[in-house]
Design an enzyme around this catalytic site. Structure first.
Site, mmCIF file in Angstrom:
data_model
loop_
_atom_site.group_PDB
_atom_site.id
_atom_site.type_symbol
_atom_site.label_atom_id
_atom_site.label_comp_id
_atom_site.label_asym_id
_atom_site.label_seq_id
_atom_site.Cartn_x
_atom_site.Cartn_y
_atom_site.Cartn_z
ATOM 1 N N SER A 31 1.154 -36.126 33.255
ATOM 2 C CA SER A 31 2.190 -35.187 32.784
ATOM 3 C C SER A 31 2.570 -35.824 31.475
ATOM 4 O O SER A 31 1.550 -35.976 30.649
ATOM 5 C CB SER A 31 3.324 -35.254 33.885
ATOM 6 N N ASP B 147 -0.543 -26.230 40.424
ATOM 7 C CA ASP B 147 0.537 -26.933 39.655
ATOM 8 C C ASP B 147 1.535 -25.847 38.917
ATOM 9 O O ASP B 147 1.055 -24.825 38.111
ATOM 10 C CB ASP B 147 -0.144 -27.705 38.601
ATOM 11 N N HIS C 228 1.723 -30.660 41.350
ATOM 12 C CA HIS C 228 1.750 -31.422 40.259
ATOM 13 C C HIS C 228 1.251 -33.085 40.086
ATOM 14 O O HIS C 228 1.177 -33.704 39.246
ATOM 15 C CB HIS C 228 3.316 -31.378 39.483
#
Length: 252
Positions: free
Chosen positions: A81, A207, A235
């Site tokens: 991320s 996601d 995610h």
């Protein structure tokens, strides 16, 4: 000034592990034991997070510079991320030191734009920023719930995230606000094609924070990239499917 905290475990080629917004390096616990049998892992707490809590977050560029100063001469990077954006910046800033990248549920641009449909609505991130000041714990909880959305085992993965995040290592609201500002403003699309290192993209098909279209786009715009999709996954692929995640490193 306080420095970036890095915990080193294992033996083998050097791998730098970079977590996401509001997390700390403990989020990798489910895969550290297996990976450290083959690699020397450098588990970084991003500035303002975890044991680097007293280190100011700054901008994406400042954060990258602080981390780069603490790393070995040659290494590979796994970034999740927001940590994926730091990994990209490292590859661009010191390409002679970065050997390869694994970008997990990452994106060059977190926010939807007129020419970028694969992001979060800007209004959602703005609401997060506003709500952090009002109700810190509830806002973090909502973000964690978004991370597990689309996962096969949402209850288990959410419990793991809560255990790792909602503890005494949680970053303070100022750090979280600064991190959200980075997510709102960073756009690495124009620079991405300059990356020459091999890149493995690992992404959950469901996601909702970094939609899978972002991973498809990166695969097309990176010269040496391959994409591994995890079905029934949101995610956090390394939490949903830790053994499958570790197996992705077999071909590296």
């Amino acid at each position: 000034m306080a420095g970036v905290h890095i915990k080193t475990v294992g033996n083998g080629p050097d791998w730098v592990m970079l977590h996401g917004w509001a997390m700390h390096s403990g989020v990798w616990d489910s895969v550290v034991e297996l990976l450290s049998q083959r690699f020397r892992l450098h588990l970084v707490d991003l500035p303002g997070h975890g044991a680097s809590r007293d280190c100011a977050l700054g901008t994406l560029e400042q954060m990258t510079e602080m981390i780069a100063a603490r790393l070995p001469d040659r290494y590979s990077v796994c970034g999740w991320s927001l940590g994926g954006q730091v990994a990209i910046r490292l590859a661009l800033r010191v390409p002679e030191r970065v050997q390869q990248l694994v970008l997990v549920a990452s994106t060059p641009c977190f926010v939807k734009r007129a020419d970028w449909p694969w992001g979060m609505d800007a209004a959602t991130l703005t609401l997060f920023m506003e709500n952090l000041a009002r109700d810190y714990a509830q806002t973090l909880n909502r973000f964690l719930t978004l991370q597990v959305s689309g996962s096969e085992d949402q209850t288990r993965v959410l419990a793991q995230l809560r255990k790792r995040v909602l503890c005494d290592q949680s970053p303070d609201p100022i750090t979280l606000q600064a991190g959200l500002k980075i997510l709102q403003t960073s756009d690495l699309r124009a620079e991405l094609s300059q990356i020459e290192q091999p890149v493995l993209l690992i992404h959950g098909r469901n996601d909702v924070i970094t939609p899978v279209g972002a991973a498809d786009w990166m695969q097309q715009h990176l010269s040496r990239a391959r994409l591994t999709l995890f079905p029934h996954c949101g995610h956090a692929p390394f939490l949903s499917f830790p053994e499958q995640f570790v197996s992705c490193f077999d071909a590296l």
